[in-house]
Write a protein that holds these residues in place. Structure first.
Motif, mmCIF file in Angstrom:
data_model
loop_
_atom_site.group_PDB
_atom_site.id
_atom_site.type_symbol
_atom_site.label_atom_id
_atom_site.label_comp_id
_atom_site.label_asym_id
_atom_site.label_seq_id
_atom_site.Cartn_x
_atom_site.Cartn_y
_atom_site.Cartn_z
ATOM 1 N N LEU A 12 0.836 -1.205 0.000
ATOM 2 C CA LEU A 12 0.000 0.000 0.000
ATOM 3 C C LEU A 12 0.867 1.250 0.000
ATOM 4 O O LEU A 12 0.586 2.223 -0.727
ATOM 5 C CB LEU A 12 -0.916 -0.012 1.220
ATOM 6 N N THR A 13 1.925 1.244 0.801
ATOM 7 C CA THR A 13 2.863 2.375 0.841
ATOM 8 C C THR A 13 3.485 2.598 -0.527
ATOM 9 O O THR A 13 3.596 3.736 -1.002
ATOM 10 C CB THR A 13 3.972 2.107 1.880
ATOM 11 N N ILE A 16 1.014 4.096 -3.008
ATOM 12 C CA ILE A 16 0.699 5.503 -2.726
ATOM 13 C C ILE A 16 1.860 6.428 -3.071
ATOM 14 O O ILE A 16 1.698 7.432 -3.775
ATOM 15 C CB ILE A 16 0.310 5.679 -1.244
ATOM 16 N N PHE A 20 2.799 9.392 -6.139
ATOM 17 C CA PHE A 20 2.792 10.686 -5.453
ATOM 18 C C PHE A 20 4.063 11.464 -5.761
ATOM 19 O O PHE A 20 4.033 12.676 -6.046
ATOM 20 C CB PHE A 20 2.649 10.447 -3.948
ATOM 21 N N TRP A 166 3.294 6.352 8.723
ATOM 22 C CA TRP A 166 3.001 7.097 7.494
ATOM 23 C C TRP A 166 3.746 8.424 7.447
ATOM 24 O O TRP A 166 4.193 8.868 6.386
ATOM 25 C CB TRP A 166 1.498 7.313 7.356
#
Length: 283
Positions: A12-13, A16, A20, A166
């Motif tokens: 997921l990191t 993202i 980004f 995060w």
């Protein structure tokens, strides 16, 4: 189950932060940059070392809570609802991170551990994991020890962990975010990029992980309006492989011990040579 959750979290990191950084890049930089494989080694191999240290930290903190902390304090914290505990945990945890991080910079022996993290010269989200296990353990001690010693709930501490996870990736990410006026309250990528800058004016500044007002309060804030940091890293040569970086502080400490011994003097050039030789042997 825990390993699977960690893998899902990593994926997921990745999903993202890679796009980004492509959309809002602070500097032109390739995805497959220099040092990427070393960072992946840190990501996959550091975990069990850090977990072992974390178990020791939490165990000692719980013993302090049970044997030293007054029962009235324990009861007062235990009575706090989750939504009150969470902001308190984040504020206290980040204060611990601030001072632990500052110690890593100002105490020479500790700096040799932390220099491994600052060796990154192309900063992006994955640079967050490029840290010596002793470095990570010391920072966790700064945040976790007071939280468990005071007896905050595991749910509140777990929430802090998630926020910190995060936040660590975000502030290292190669993105142009400064938060405007809020940059004096919250740590932004721009704020932390200055911390990693090799420029003289930014050295030993911006230690906080979440709340930048700690640096404002303790006189260690550096934000240069209208400018971005251009270069990252440290002045002295550093190894590039994972094993050599693990060995780096121990090689430096051993070299300094020999240099301080009148019967076996060592000059600075020999220290650098030892580090390079260690790097070659461990690559």
């Amino acid at each position: 189950m825990g390993d699977r959750f960690g893998l899902y979290q990593l994926l997921l990191t990745l999903v993202i932060f890679v796009p980004f950084e492509r959309l809002f890049a602070a500097r032109p930089q390739k995805i497959f940059r220099r040092g990427l494989l070393t960072d992946l080694a840190f990501l996959f191999l550091n975990g069990w070392l850090v977990v072992a240290g974390q178990i020791v930290i939490v165990t000692v903190a719980i013993l302090v809570n049970q044997s030293i902390l007054p029962s009235a304090v324990k009861q007062a914290i235990d009575d706090l609802p989750y939504w009150v505990q969470v902001p308190l945990v984040i504020v206290i945890g980040d204060l611990g991170i601030y001072w632990a991080h500052r110690i890593l910079h100002v105490v020479p022996t500790m700096w040799h551990i932390h220099a491994v993290h600052h060796a990154v010269e192309e900063l992006d989200w994955l640079a967050a994991v490029h840290a010596h296990p002793l470095d990570t353990m010391f920072l966790k001690a700064g945040s976790l020890f007071p939280l468990f010693a005071l007896g905050f709930s595991t749910e509140a501490i777990g929430t802090y962990f998630l926020v910190y996870y995060w936040q660590s990736y975000l502030v290292h990410a190669n993105v142009r975010l400064n938060y405007g006026p809020l940059r004096y309250v919250l740590v932004s990528p721009e704020f932390h990029h200055w911390h990693h800058s090799s420029e003289t004016e930014a050295r030993d500044k911006n230690f906080a992980a979440i709340f930048s007002f700690y640096d404002l309060l303790f006189g260690s804030l550096h934000l240069s309006k209208g400018r971005k940091p251009k270069t990252f890293g440290v002045d002295n040569p550093m190894p590039t492989s994972y094993l050599a970086l693990l060995a780096y502080p121990f090689v430096i400490w051993a070299s300094k011990h020999k240099r301080d011994d009148p019967s076996a003097p060592v000059v600075l050039s020999e220290v650098t040579a030892n580090v390079r030789e260690s790097a070659k042997g461990l690559q």
